[in-house]
Write a protein that holds these residues in place. Structure first.
Motif, PDB file in Angstrom:
ATOM      1  N   PRO A  32       0.829  -1.200   0.000  1.00 48.88           N
ATOM      2  CA  PRO A  32       0.000   0.000   0.000  1.00 48.88           C
ATOM      3  C   PRO A  32       0.868   1.255   0.000  1.00 48.88           C
ATOM      4  O   PRO A  32       2.023   1.215   0.418  1.00 48.88           O
ATOM      5  CB  PRO A  32      -0.777  -0.101   1.321  1.00 48.88           C
ATOM      6  N   ASP A  33       0.299   2.339  -0.459  1.00 46.26           N
ATOM      7  CA  ASP A  33       1.002   3.618  -0.461  1.00 46.26           C
ATOM      8  C   ASP A  33       1.355   3.989   0.977  1.00 46.26           C
ATOM      9  O   ASP A  33       0.493   3.984   1.857  1.00 46.26           O
ATOM     10  CB  ASP A  33       0.102   4.697  -1.084  1.00 46.26           C
ATOM     11  N   PRO A  34       2.634   4.311   1.265  1.00 46.93           N
ATOM     12  CA  PRO A  34       3.033   4.596   2.646  1.00 46.93           C
ATOM     13  C   PRO A  34       2.387   5.866   3.211  1.00 46.93           C
ATOM     14  O   PRO A  34       2.248   6.001   4.415  1.00 46.93           O
ATOM     15  CB  PRO A  34       4.552   4.732   2.576  1.00 46.93           C
ATOM     16  N   VAL A  35       1.979   6.790   2.351  1.00 43.39           N
ATOM     17  CA  VAL A  35       1.374   8.034   2.822  1.00 43.39           C
ATOM     18  C   VAL A  35      -0.141   7.918   2.909  1.00 43.39           C
ATOM     19  O   VAL A  35      -0.763   8.241   3.914  1.00 43.39           O
ATOM     20  CB  VAL A  35       1.763   9.217   1.902  1.00 43.39           C
ATOM     21  N   ASN A  36      -0.751   7.423   1.819  1.00 48.71           N
ATOM     22  CA  ASN A  36      -2.207   7.375   1.746  1.00 48.71           C
ATOM     23  C   ASN A  36      -2.803   6.067   2.255  1.00 48.71           C
ATOM     24  O   ASN A  36      -4.015   5.960   2.409  1.00 48.71           O
ATOM     25  CB  ASN A  36      -2.675   7.612   0.312  1.00 48.71           C
ATOM     26  N   GLY A  37      -1.981   5.061   2.460  1.00 49.44           N
ATOM     27  CA  GLY A  37      -2.486   3.773   2.937  1.00 49.44           C
ATOM     28  C   GLY A  37      -3.222   3.027   1.842  1.00 49.44           C
ATOM     29  O   GLY A  37      -2.919   3.156   0.660  1.00 49.44           O
ATOM     30  N   GLY A  38      -4.202   2.256   2.224  1.00 41.78           N
ATOM     31  CA  GLY A  38      -4.966   1.464   1.270  1.00 41.78           C
ATOM     32  C   GLY A  38      -4.633  -0.002   1.402  1.00 41.78           C
ATOM     33  O   GLY A  38      -3.897  -0.422   2.287  1.00 41.78           O
ATOM     34  N   ASP A  39      -5.207  -0.769   0.508  1.00 40.18           N
ATOM     35  CA  ASP A  39      -4.996  -2.209   0.509  1.00 40.18           C
ATOM     36  C   ASP A  39      -3.885  -2.580  -0.465  1.00 40.18           C
ATOM     37  O   ASP A  39      -3.668  -1.888  -1.464  1.00 40.18           O
ATOM     38  CB  ASP A  39      -6.279  -2.925   0.080  1.00 40.18           C
ATOM     39  N   PRO A  40      -3.180  -3.700  -0.199  1.00 41.33           N
ATOM     40  CA  PRO A  40      -2.207  -4.192  -1.176  1.00 41.33           C
ATOM     41  C   PRO A  40      -2.921  -4.508  -2.490  1.00 41.33           C
ATOM     42  O   PRO A  40      -4.078  -4.930  -2.489  1.00 41.33           O
ATOM     43  CB  PRO A  40      -1.664  -5.465  -0.546  1.00 41.33           C
ATOM     44  N   VAL A  41      -2.234  -4.286  -3.602  1.00 48.13           N
ATOM     45  CA  VAL A  41      -2.837  -4.505  -4.915  1.00 48.13           C
ATOM     46  C   VAL A  41      -2.183  -5.710  -5.582  1.00 48.13           C
ATOM     47  O   VAL A  41      -0.995  -5.675  -5.906  1.00 48.13           O
ATOM     48  CB  VAL A  41      -2.672  -3.259  -5.815  1.00 48.13           C
ATOM     49  N   PRO A  42      -2.938  -6.812  -5.797  1.00 48.99           N
ATOM     50  CA  PRO A  42      -2.372  -7.965  -6.506  1.00 48.99           C
ATOM     51  C   PRO A  42      -2.427  -7.740  -8.013  1.00 48.99           C
ATOM     52  O   PRO A  42      -3.439  -7.310  -8.551  1.00 48.99           O
ATOM     53  CB  PRO A  42      -3.278  -9.116  -6.080  1.00 48.99           C
ATOM     54  N   THR A  43      -1.316  -8.030  -8.685  1.00 47.01           N
ATOM     55  CA  THR A  43      -1.247  -7.926 -10.142  1.00 47.01           C
ATOM     56  C   THR A  43      -0.846  -9.296 -10.694  1.00 47.01           C
ATOM     57  O   THR A  43       0.288  -9.730 -10.496  1.00 47.01           O
ATOM     58  CB  THR A  43      -0.220  -6.871 -10.579  1.00 47.01           C
ATOM     59  N   PRO A  44      -1.776  -9.999 -11.378  1.00 43.17           N
ATOM     60  CA  PRO A  44      -1.450 -11.322 -11.917  1.00 43.17           C
ATOM     61  C   PRO A  44      -0.774 -11.226 -13.288  1.00 43.17           C
ATOM     62  O   PRO A  44      -1.120 -10.373 -14.101  1.00 43.17           O
ATOM     63  CB  PRO A  44      -2.816 -11.998 -12.025  1.00 43.17           C
ATOM     64  N   TYR A  45       0.186 -12.112 -13.522  1.00 42.50           N
ATOM     65  CA  TYR A  45       0.879 -12.219 -14.804  1.00 42.50           C
ATOM     66  C   TYR A  45       0.743 -13.660 -15.281  1.00 42.50           C
ATOM     67  O   TYR A  45       1.070 -14.599 -14.536  1.00 42.50           O
ATOM     68  CB  TYR A  45       2.360 -11.868 -14.658  1.00 42.50           C
ATOM     69  N   THR A  46       0.279 -13.849 -16.494  1.00 42.17           N
ATOM     70  CA  THR A  46       0.138 -15.186 -17.055  1.00 42.17           C
ATOM     71  C   THR A  46       1.521 -15.781 -17.310  1.00 42.17           C
ATOM     72  O   THR A  46       2.406 -15.098 -17.820  1.00 42.17           O
ATOM     73  CB  THR A  46      -0.662 -15.133 -18.371  1.00 42.17           C
ATOM     74  N   ALA A  47       1.673 -17.045 -16.964  1.00 40.39           N
ATOM     75  CA  ALA A  47       2.956 -17.717 -17.129  1.00 40.39           C
ATOM     76  C   ALA A  47       2.738 -19.151 -17.591  1.00 40.39           C
ATOM     77  O   ALA A  47       1.680 -19.733 -17.391  1.00 40.39           O
ATOM     78  CB  ALA A  47       3.722 -17.718 -15.808  1.00 40.39           C
ATOM     79  N   THR A  48       3.769 -19.711 -18.208  1.00 41.29           N
ATOM     80  CA  THR A  48       3.790 -21.128 -18.540  1.00 41.29           C
ATOM     81  C   THR A  48       4.806 -21.757 -17.605  1.00 41.29           C
ATOM     82  O   THR A  48       5.944 -21.278 -17.505  1.00 41.29           O
ATOM     83  CB  THR A  48       4.200 -21.343 -20.012  1.00 41.29           C
ATOM     84  N   LEU A  49       4.397 -22.829 -16.917  1.00 43.89           N
ATOM     85  CA  LEU A  49       5.263 -23.359 -15.868  1.00 43.89           C
ATOM     86  C   LEU A  49       5.109 -24.867 -15.706  1.00 43.89           C
ATOM     87  O   LEU A  49       4.151 -25.457 -16.194  1.00 43.89           O
ATOM     88  CB  LEU A  49       4.957 -22.657 -14.549  1.00 43.89           C
ATOM     89  N   GLY A  85       8.065 -13.565  -2.275  1.00 33.99           N
ATOM     90  CA  GLY A  85       6.903 -12.738  -1.977  1.00 33.99           C
ATOM     91  C   GLY A  85       5.823 -12.835  -3.037  1.00 33.99           C
ATOM     92  O   GLY A  85       4.663 -12.542  -2.771  1.00 33.99           O
ATOM     93  N   ASP A  86       6.197 -13.248  -4.249  1.00 30.75           N
ATOM     94  CA  ASP A  86       5.194 -13.453  -5.298  1.00 30.75           C
ATOM     95  C   ASP A  86       4.453 -14.761  -5.008  1.00 30.75           C
ATOM     96  O   ASP A  86       4.971 -15.645  -4.316  1.00 30.75           O
ATOM     97  CB  ASP A  86       5.836 -13.528  -6.683  1.00 30.75           C
ATOM     98  N   VAL A  87       3.261 -14.882  -5.567  1.00 31.32           N
ATOM     99  CA  VAL A  87       2.451 -16.081  -5.384  1.00 31.32           C
ATOM    100  C   VAL A  87       2.204 -16.717  -6.749  1.00 31.32           C
ATOM    101  O   VAL A  87       1.838 -16.031  -7.701  1.00 31.32           O
ATOM    102  CB  VAL A  87       1.100 -15.744  -4.712  1.00 31.32           C
ATOM    103  N   ILE A  88       2.419 -18.019  -6.838  1.00 33.05           N
ATOM    104  CA  ILE A  88       2.209 -18.757  -8.082  1.00 33.05           C
ATOM    105  C   ILE A  88       0.958 -19.605  -7.940  1.00 33.05           C
ATOM    106  O   ILE A  88       0.775 -20.300  -6.937  1.00 33.05           O
ATOM    107  CB  ILE A  88       3.409 -19.668  -8.399  1.00 33.05           C
ATOM    108  N   THR A  89       0.105 -19.552  -8.945  1.00 38.00           N
ATOM    109  CA  THR A  89      -1.058 -20.427  -8.993  1.00 38.00           C
ATOM    110  C   THR A  89      -0.758 -21.529  -9.999  1.00 38.00           C
ATOM    111  O   THR A  89      -0.514 -21.257 -11.171  1.00 38.00           O
ATOM    112  CB  THR A  89      -2.324 -19.650  -9.406  1.00 38.00           C
ATOM    113  N   ALA A  90      -0.746 -22.773  -9.513  1.00 34.67           N
ATOM    114  CA  ALA A  90      -0.470 -23.943 -10.350  1.00 34.67           C
ATOM    115  C   ALA A  90      -1.174 -25.136  -9.727  1.00 34.67           C
ATOM    116  O   ALA A  90      -1.343 -25.201  -8.503  1.00 34.67           O
ATOM    117  CB  ALA A  90       1.032 -24.211 -10.421  1.00 34.67           C
TER     118      ALA A  90
END
Length: 121
Positions: A32-49, A85-90
């Motif tokens: 989250p933004d250190p000044v304004n706060g907020g929730d963490p933002v997850p950004t998914p990236y498609t991968a072949t694994l 720290g990243d999360v993999i969905t498999a």
């Protein structure tokens, strides 16, 4: 300048992972933004694994636990470098990256990303 050998190895890794692997995602969660706060933002990236269980011989109970997965991720077309720290969905499950190796033998070209991941929970 990238070494042509590593570019060819990257292409070979991509072909093998595409042939024997599966589609998955690598999700980066931004803080989250250190000044304004907020929730963490997850950004998914498609991968072949390719997720692979560690062998009994590799499981030492301290660094590699039962249930950990070694996941090979194609670097071709992936917009980020998977990191701790990243999360993999498999395999229909989420795994948190706890260790990784970008396999940049020339310091530039990531041949394949190999990560150790643990079930997220």
């Amino acid at each position: 300048m990238p070494n042509a050998l590593y570019t060819r190895l990257q292409a070979t890794a991509q072909r093998l992972i595409a042939k024997y692997g599966q589609a998955g995602t690598v999700t980066r969660i931004s803080e989250p933004d250190p000044v304004n706060g907020g929730d963490p933002v997850p950004t998914p990236y498609t991968a072949t694994l390719v997720p692979m269980a560690y062998t009994a011989r590799e499981i030492d109970g301290t660094e590699v636990l039962s249930g950990d997965m070694q996941i090979y991720i194609s670097s071709v077309g992936l917009a980020i470098e998977p990191t701790v720290g990243d999360v993999i969905t498999a395999n229909g499950a989420d795994y948190a990256i706890i260790n990784g190796d970008p396999n940049k033998y020339d310091g530039i070209t990531p041949v394949v990303f190999v990560v150790q991941a643990r079930m997220s929970g």
